[in-house]
Scaffold this motif. Structure first.
Motif, PDB file in Angstrom:
ATOM      1  N   ARG A 116       0.829  -1.204   0.000  1.00  0.00           N
ATOM      2  CA  ARG A 116       0.000   0.000   0.000  1.00  0.00           C
ATOM      3  C   ARG A 116       0.866   1.258   0.000  1.00  0.00           C
ATOM      4  O   ARG A 116       0.595   2.212  -0.729  1.00  0.00           O
ATOM      5  N   ASP A 121      -0.842  -2.539  -6.299  1.00  0.00           N
ATOM      6  CA  ASP A 121      -2.067  -3.316  -6.162  1.00  0.00           C
ATOM      7  C   ASP A 121      -1.712  -4.734  -5.710  1.00  0.00           C
ATOM      8  O   ASP A 121      -0.661  -5.263  -6.099  1.00  0.00           O
ATOM      9  N   SER A 124      -0.566  -6.964  -8.446  1.00  0.00           N
ATOM     10  CA  SER A 124       0.651  -6.601  -9.161  1.00  0.00           C
ATOM     11  C   SER A 124       1.791  -7.528  -8.769  1.00  0.00           C
ATOM     12  O   SER A 124       1.956  -7.852  -7.594  1.00  0.00           O
TER      13      SER A 124
END
Length: 203
Positions: A116, A121, A124
């Motif tokens: 984060r 993401d 990802s």
């Protein structure tokens, strides 16, 4: 757990948490070319995993069935590389394992603050995650005591879980490691390479 042992476990919890950084933004992930070390790093940083079993329950008999489990490969700062679990045969996925102990275990740094804060993401590849193939085996003796220490330090709530559930300690017996931590597709690591690596940087 007896009333005499509980204070000792809670003291160990406090001492172990003291070695963790106040924020995960302070830790650095291993270089992408150190694949086995990355796998060990993710396994040690993660407190829970998604485990997929082969379902034995209608109407999805024979189909993949994924469930969340708390895990620990050792107290913070002490990595064994072996994910340990605290299980009861009352649990639906454990009932699957009694028929077929083979399973898949997935862990991701998405459960830490790292991805984060980096803007990654969870899907990802830059948000490092691993998939372990293998089987779930009950442990006893010295290994059971290590599993108890490893899990109760990270998951102190377990100490007070109902004793009539007949909890037992188990390990995920790794036969293959899959790593996604960068672009270019999944990378594989053998169990030998995995256990020879260390999640910590040598100085």
């Amino acid at each position: 757990m007896s009333a005499l042992l509980r204070p000792a476990v809670l003291l160990l919890l406090g001492l172990s948490l003291a070695v963790l950084p106040a924020s995960s933004s302070r830790f650095r992930i291993p270089p992408h070319d150190q694949v086995a070390r990355m796998a060990r790093f993710v396994a040690h940083r993660c407190d829970w995993a998604s485990m997929a079993t082969v379902s034995t329950h209608p109407p999805v008999v024979g189909q993949p069935f994924s469930n969340v489990f708390s895990v620990s490969d050792g107290p913070p700062g002490t990595s064994s590389g072996v994910p340990y679990l605290y299980l009861t045969r009352m649990e639906v996925s454990v009932q699957d394992l009694q028929v077929n102990p083979q399973a898949s275990l997935s862990m991701s740094l998405a459960q830490t603050d790292y991805c984060r804060q980096q803007g990654f993401d969870p899907q990802s590849p830059l948000c490092a995650h691993i998939i372990l193939s293998g089987s779930v085996l009950q442990v006893n003796g010295t290994e059971e005591e290590f599993a108890r220490k490893s899990l109760f330090v990270r998951h102190p709530e377990m100490i007070d879980w109902p004793t009539d559930h007949n909890w037992f300690f188990a390990k995920f017996n790794i036969t293959q490691v899959w790593v996604l931590d960068y672009f270019g597709g999944v990378k594989t690591v053998s169990p030998e390479e995995y256990f020879q690596a260390t999640p910590f940087k040598h100085h």
